[in-house]
Design a protein around this motif. Structure first.
Motif, mmCIF file in Angstrom:
data_model
loop_
_atom_site.group_PDB
_atom_site.id
_atom_site.type_symbol
_atom_site.label_atom_id
_atom_site.label_comp_id
_atom_site.label_asym_id
_atom_site.label_seq_id
_atom_site.Cartn_x
_atom_site.Cartn_y
_atom_site.Cartn_z
ATOM 1 N N TRP A 14 0.853 -1.189 0.000
ATOM 2 C CA TRP A 14 0.000 0.000 0.000
ATOM 3 C C TRP A 14 0.887 1.236 0.000
ATOM 4 O O TRP A 14 1.884 1.294 0.713
ATOM 5 C CB TRP A 14 -0.916 0.010 1.220
ATOM 6 C CG TRP A 14 -2.002 -1.013 1.114
ATOM 7 C CD1 TRP A 14 -2.023 -2.243 1.715
ATOM 8 C CD2 TRP A 14 -3.190 -0.920 0.343
ATOM 9 N NE1 TRP A 14 -3.166 -2.918 1.352
ATOM 10 C CE2 TRP A 14 -3.903 -2.120 0.519
ATOM 11 C CE3 TRP A 14 -3.739 0.062 -0.482
ATOM 12 C CZ2 TRP A 14 -5.125 -2.371 -0.093
ATOM 13 C CZ3 TRP A 14 -4.965 -0.178 -1.091
ATOM 14 C CH2 TRP A 14 -5.646 -1.384 -0.901
ATOM 15 N N GLU A 114 -5.319 -0.560 -7.513
ATOM 16 C CA GLU A 114 -6.556 -0.882 -6.804
ATOM 17 C C GLU A 114 -6.628 0.069 -5.616
ATOM 18 O O GLU A 114 -5.689 0.162 -4.824
ATOM 19 C CB GLU A 114 -6.529 -2.327 -6.319
ATOM 20 C CG GLU A 114 -7.781 -2.752 -5.604
ATOM 21 C CD GLU A 114 -7.708 -4.199 -5.163
ATOM 22 O OE1 GLU A 114 -7.961 -4.466 -3.967
ATOM 23 O OE2 GLU A 114 -7.415 -5.064 -6.010
ATOM 24 N N HIS A 115 -7.720 0.798 -5.518
ATOM 25 C CA HIS A 115 -7.871 1.762 -4.432
ATOM 26 C C HIS A 115 -8.292 1.060 -3.148
ATOM 27 O O HIS A 115 -8.849 -0.037 -3.167
ATOM 28 C CB HIS A 115 -8.885 2.841 -4.824
ATOM 29 C CG HIS A 115 -8.458 3.615 -6.026
ATOM 30 N ND1 HIS A 115 -7.498 4.596 -5.969
ATOM 31 C CD2 HIS A 115 -8.829 3.526 -7.321
ATOM 32 C CE1 HIS A 115 -7.317 5.094 -7.177
ATOM 33 N NE2 HIS A 115 -8.098 4.453 -8.023
ATOM 34 N N HIS A 116 -8.021 1.720 -2.041
ATOM 35 C CA HIS A 116 -8.337 1.168 -0.715
ATOM 36 C C HIS A 116 -9.841 0.954 -0.573
ATOM 37 O O HIS A 116 -10.635 1.714 -1.116
ATOM 38 C CB HIS A 116 -7.821 2.125 0.365
ATOM 39 C CG HIS A 116 -7.598 1.442 1.668
ATOM 40 N ND1 HIS A 116 -8.614 1.239 2.572
ATOM 41 C CD2 HIS A 116 -6.486 0.903 2.213
ATOM 42 C CE1 HIS A 116 -8.133 0.612 3.635
ATOM 43 N NE2 HIS A 116 -6.842 0.395 3.434
ATOM 44 N N LYS A 117 -10.237 -0.081 0.149
ATOM 45 C CA LYS A 117 -11.654 -0.404 0.339
ATOM 46 C C LYS A 117 -12.341 0.543 1.323
ATOM 47 O O LYS A 117 -13.547 0.742 1.268
ATOM 48 C CB LYS A 117 -11.818 -1.847 0.843
ATOM 49 C CG LYS A 117 -11.221 -2.892 -0.083
ATOM 50 C CD LYS A 117 -12.062 -3.094 -1.327
ATOM 51 C CE LYS A 117 -11.571 -4.243 -2.151
ATOM 52 N NZ LYS A 117 -10.815 -3.880 -3.314
ATOM 53 N N GLU A 118 -11.582 1.118 2.230
ATOM 54 C CA GLU A 118 -12.137 2.038 3.225
ATOM 55 C C GLU A 118 -12.093 3.469 2.696
ATOM 56 O O GLU A 118 -11.095 3.883 2.096
ATOM 57 C CB GLU A 118 -11.346 1.949 4.532
ATOM 58 C CG GLU A 118 -11.306 0.557 5.144
ATOM 59 C CD GLU A 118 -12.676 0.089 5.622
ATOM 60 O OE1 GLU A 118 -13.481 0.934 6.070
ATOM 61 O OE2 GLU A 118 -12.943 -1.125 5.539
ATOM 62 N N ARG A 122 -9.029 5.718 0.886
ATOM 63 C CA ARG A 122 -9.121 6.354 -0.434
ATOM 64 C C ARG A 122 -8.845 7.848 -0.339
ATOM 65 O O ARG A 122 -8.156 8.415 -1.185
ATOM 66 C CB ARG A 122 -10.490 6.093 -1.072
ATOM 67 C CG ARG A 122 -10.681 4.647 -1.497
ATOM 68 C CD ARG A 122 -11.921 4.458 -2.343
ATOM 69 N NE ARG A 122 -13.153 4.885 -1.704
ATOM 70 C CZ ARG A 122 -13.884 4.140 -0.880
ATOM 71 N NH1 ARG A 122 -13.488 2.906 -0.583
ATOM 72 N NH2 ARG A 122 -15.005 4.607 -0.364
ATOM 73 N N GLU A 127 -3.347 3.223 -2.449
ATOM 74 C CA GLU A 127 -3.524 2.285 -3.550
ATOM 75 C C GLU A 127 -2.554 1.128 -3.353
ATOM 76 O O GLU A 127 -1.578 1.246 -2.620
ATOM 77 C CB GLU A 127 -3.158 2.925 -4.893
ATOM 78 C CG GLU A 127 -3.964 4.097 -5.310
ATOM 79 C CD GLU A 127 -3.494 4.703 -6.628
ATOM 80 O OE1 GLU A 127 -4.274 5.483 -7.190
ATOM 81 O OE2 GLU A 127 -2.367 4.414 -7.097
ATOM 82 N N THR A 165 -11.325 -9.824 -14.845
ATOM 83 C CA THR A 165 -11.065 -9.721 -13.410
ATOM 84 C C THR A 165 -10.204 -10.856 -12.876
ATOM 85 O O THR A 165 -9.792 -10.821 -11.723
ATOM 86 C CB THR A 165 -12.392 -9.694 -12.629
ATOM 87 O OG1 THR A 165 -13.101 -10.915 -12.882
ATOM 88 C CG2 THR A 165 -13.249 -8.504 -13.038
#
Length: 185
Positions: A14, A114-118, A122, A127, A165
């Protein structure tokens, strides 16, 4: 996680994309892409003189039609005879290896980030970068989207508009959203 944001990005950890060093690298790429996209018509398809050395590698006969966009450029490796049609976007926060004689249709998009889920992650620009590999002689149809962490096998076909995906085995055709193998009768 220690080190610069660029080091974390390269290591698949990250990182914050809001980093000044990464922004400076994106500015260099935007300038090279602008020049490439502004080539006169007789030079369209050639890789611009500032873009080519920015790329991680470009094999003999590799061509990129304008317009083109990439995030950094240095993570993109094109094999011999690769053709990227107009409108391709490669957000190369991780390594993108495109094998020999691969064809990318118009407006193909490759997203390594891929961006952070929280939401807070973000907002902090967090990322994680995941590589993409496309095997020799694959064909990626127009407007297809390939997400980070995906490997597309040698000779595979990705149908127009597909969203890939997960990995695609060699010599397999996938279509749809999410992309699924076409069953042969």
């Amino acid at each position: 996680m220690t080190g610069s944001e660029r080091t974390k990005m390269a290591a698949g950890e990250w990182y914050s994309c809001l980093d000044p060093e990464l922004e400076a690298l994106r500015v260099v790429a935007r300038d090279a892409v602008f020049e490439h996209n502004s080539l006169p018509p007789r030079q369209r398809g050639e890789i611009g003189p500032r873009l080519k050395p920015l790329l991680g590698g470009a094999g003999d006969g590799a061509r990129i039609e304008a317009p083109f966009h990439c995030a950094y450029g240095f993570n993109i490796f094109l094999g011999d005879g690769v053709f990227l049609n107009a409108g391709c976007i490669i957000l190369d926060t991780a390594i993108v290896r495109i094998g020999k004689r691969v064809l990318l249709g118009p407006n193909v998009q490759i997203y390594c980030a891929e961006h952070h889920k929280e939401a807070a992650g973000r907002q902090a620009g967090l990322e994680i970068a995941k590589p993409v590999e496309i095997g020799d002689s694959a064909w990626i149809g127009g407007t297809a989207i390939i997400l980070g962490g995906v490997t597309i096998g040698k000779g595979a076909i990705v149908g127009a508009g597909a969203v890939v995906t997960r990995d695609v085995p060699a010599n397999t055709t996938v279509v749809g959203n999410p992309a699924r193998p076409v069953k042969r009768g």
